[in-house]
Design a protein around this motif. Structure first.
Motif, short mmCIF file in Angstrom:
data_model
loop_
_atom_site.label_atom_id
_atom_site.label_comp_id
_atom_site.label_asym_id
_atom_site.label_seq_id
_atom_site.Cartn_x
_atom_site.Cartn_y
_atom_site.Cartn_z
N ASP A 92 -10.28 8.20 -9.43
CA ASP A 92 -11.25 8.56 -8.39
C ASP A 92 -11.91 9.91 -8.62
OD1 ASP A 92 -9.40 10.51 -7.61
OD2 ASP A 92 -8.77 9.45 -5.81
N GLY A 93 -11.55 10.59 -9.72
CA GLY A 93 -12.18 11.86 -10.06
C GLY A 93 -11.60 13.06 -9.36
N SER A 94 -10.54 12.87 -8.56
CA SER A 94 -9.94 14.02 -7.88
C SER A 94 -9.13 14.89 -8.83
CB SER A 94 -9.06 13.55 -6.71
OG SER A 94 -8.01 12.71 -7.17
N THR A 95 -8.85 14.38 -10.04
CA THR A 95 -8.30 15.20 -11.12
C THR A 95 -9.47 15.57 -12.03
OG1 THR A 95 -6.18 14.04 -11.05
CG2 THR A 95 -6.67 15.28 -13.04
N PRO A 96 -10.08 16.75 -11.83
CA PRO A 96 -11.30 17.09 -12.57
C PRO A 96 -11.05 17.47 -14.03
CG PRO A 96 -10.66 18.91 -11.17
CD PRO A 96 -9.72 17.78 -10.85
N ARG A 140 -6.58 -2.84 -5.61
CA ARG A 140 -6.37 -4.02 -4.76
C ARG A 140 -5.97 -3.64 -3.35
NH1 ARG A 140 -1.50 -6.88 -4.95
NH2 ARG A 140 -1.17 -5.96 -7.01
N PHE A 141 -5.18 -2.58 -3.21
CA PHE A 141 -4.75 -2.16 -1.89
C PHE A 141 -5.70 -1.13 -1.26
CE2 PHE A 141 -0.46 -3.44 -3.60
CZ PHE A 141 -0.31 -4.53 -2.75
N ASN A 142 -6.90 -1.02 -1.85
CA ASN A 142 -7.92 -0.13 -1.31
C ASN A 142 -7.50 1.33 -1.27
OD1 ASN A 142 -9.93 -2.14 -0.78
ND2 ASN A 142 -8.75 -2.77 1.01
N LEU A 143 -6.64 1.72 -2.19
CA LEU A 143 -6.24 3.12 -2.32
C LEU A 143 -7.20 3.84 -3.25
CD1 LEU A 143 -2.40 2.51 -2.59
CD2 LEU A 143 -3.70 3.13 -0.56
N ILE A 144 -7.90 3.05 -4.07
CA ILE A 144 -9.03 3.53 -4.88
C ILE A 144 -10.14 2.52 -4.66
CG2 ILE A 144 -9.90 3.97 -7.20
CD1 ILE A 144 -7.87 5.99 -6.38
N PRO A 188 0.78 -1.24 0.00
CA PRO A 188 0.00 0.00 0.00
C PRO A 188 0.82 1.29 0.00
CG PRO A 188 -0.91 -1.58 1.56
CD PRO A 188 0.40 -2.13 1.12
N GLU A 189 2.11 1.23 0.34
CA GLU A 189 2.93 2.44 0.32
C GLU A 189 3.48 2.64 -1.09
OE1 GLU A 189 5.75 3.06 3.37
OE2 GLU A 189 4.42 2.38 4.98
N THR A 190 2.72 3.34 -1.92
CA THR A 190 3.09 3.52 -3.32
C THR A 190 3.82 4.84 -3.52
OG1 THR A 190 1.01 4.59 -3.89
CG2 THR A 190 1.06 2.19 -3.98
N SER A 191 4.07 5.17 -4.77
CA SER A 191 4.82 6.38 -5.08
C SER A 191 3.89 7.51 -5.51
CB SER A 191 5.81 6.10 -6.22
OG SER A 191 5.13 5.99 -7.44
N ALA A 211 -0.84 -0.40 -12.64
CA ALA A 211 -0.88 0.58 -11.56
C ALA A 211 -2.29 0.73 -11.02
CB ALA A 211 -0.35 1.93 -12.06
N ALA A 212 -3.25 0.84 -11.93
CA ALA A 212 -4.64 0.99 -11.52
C ALA A 212 -5.11 -0.22 -10.73
CB ALA A 212 -5.52 1.19 -12.75
#
Length: 341
Positions: free
Chosen positions: A210-214, A334-338, A196-199, A328-329
């Motif tokens: 996740d849409g945070s980049t509009p 899988r790690f519940n980051l999205i 879960p500790e990604t870059s 990446a996606a």
């Protein structure tokens, strides 16, 4: 079994490098600033190189402190200097990024030389290749023969400055001390996360999913798959003719819109934006700082990087940009980051 030292062992790239080395039969000693990172490294190795952790040792050593480096270098046959500081926004104090890059590289090479270690493989960047060349419009292709000219940058960029000065210092030291240096130059590093500790680079994919980049800036980049970057470090170690060489580890140029298209096709239920931001708005926003300041030098031009030399060293084709983006996606989900839709 030779022991290889890998700096910055808790980083996205370093974990994959360590996995490559362990699977190849090496012993590995990794450095971290704080041993609290040990859990994430162990989790990554459970995935990347299961059953090999008896050959992995983690020690504390800070790029800005001499403590720990003498021991870190003991009984080591080669050093892979992967550690670096990457931030999501241009810092108010550039030295927080530049000092660890430059002083850290000098410190690692100095302690390696004191221990009699000659072989160094260093993770550099396309940031040390494709900037300060007066390229403001149109397309241009860069090779390993190009070196960033910091005196001609359109806008200062701490990461670019730190990596360029660090590589310059490394070549000067290696040439002066008879050391055997190879540098690896990835672009935007995507690919599968090992824990879960990604870059920060995977945030590019996460923000679109996740849409945070509009809306997307009208820029692009050379994508590198972390699996290729790690494998190239090992290939450099195993091939003597890589000594004294720089290697781009880069695939084709991809725009932000290209990445969004890949994600929309694979994840149609996710809120991947269709909108782009005009360049003139980006330039105004950049005046206030923040993450836009880091891409201002790429606006209005296309930088292509010829990775054929690195691909030849690797001995196989690179993973495709689509493979890098989608893996990446998948790992972010899988790690519940999205959250899965």
């Amino acid at each position: 079994m030779d022991r290889i030292l890998v700096t910055g062992a808790s980083g996205f790239v370093a974990k994959h490098v360590i996995g490559e080395l362990l699977r190849a039969g090496f012993r590995v000693r990794g450095t971290v600033r704080n041993r609290r990172k040990l859990t994430s490294i162990q989790a990554a190795m459970d995935l990347l190189a299961p059953g090999t952790q008896d050959r992995l040792e983690i020690v504390e050593a800070d790029l800005l402190d001499d403590a720990g480096w003498a021991y870190a270098m003991e009984d080591v046959q080669a050093v892979m200097h992967v550690a670096t500081v990457i931030v999501a926004e241009e810092p108010r104090d550039p030295s927080t990024v530049i000092r660890p890059a430059v002083e850290g590289t000098e410190r690692v090479l100095r302690f390696a030389r004191a221990e009699g270690i000659r072989r160094i493989i260093m993770t550099s960047s396309i940031a040390t290749v494709g900037y300060g060349h007066g390229h403001e419009t149109g397309k241009r292709t860069y090779t390993e023969a190009d070196f960033t000219d910091l005196t001609k940058m359109r806008r200062p960029w701490a990461y670019c400055t730190g990596k360029t000065r660090a590589e310059q210092a490394a070549w000067a030291f290696a040439n002066g001390q008879g050391m055997q240096l190879t540098t690896i130059h990835p672009g935007a590093i995507l690919g599968p996360a090992s824990d879960p500790e990604t870059s920060i680079s995977l945030g590019l994919v996460g923000g679109l999913l996740d849409g945070s980049t509009p809306a997307m800036p009208r820029i692009g980049f050379a994508i590198s798959d972390v699996r290729d970057v790690a494998a190239m470090h090992l290939a450099a170690l195993q091939h003597q003719d890589s000594i004294g060489q720089r290697y781009l580890c880069t695939g084709p140029y991809q725009s932000f819109e290209d990445v969004a298209t890949i994600l929309r096709k694979a994840y149609p239920d996710y809120p991947v934006t269709l909108k782009t931001i005009p360049d003139w708005i980006m330039r105004i926003v950049a005046l206030a700082g923040g993450p836009v300041r880091q891409i201002i030098n790429d606006m209005g031009n296309e930088k292509h990087f010829d990775g054929s030399k690195g691909e030849k060293l690797l001995g196989r084709p690179y993973h495709t940009s689509e493979e890098a983006v989608l893996s990446a996606a998948e790992s972010l989900i899988r790690f519940n980051l999205i959250k899965a839709k």
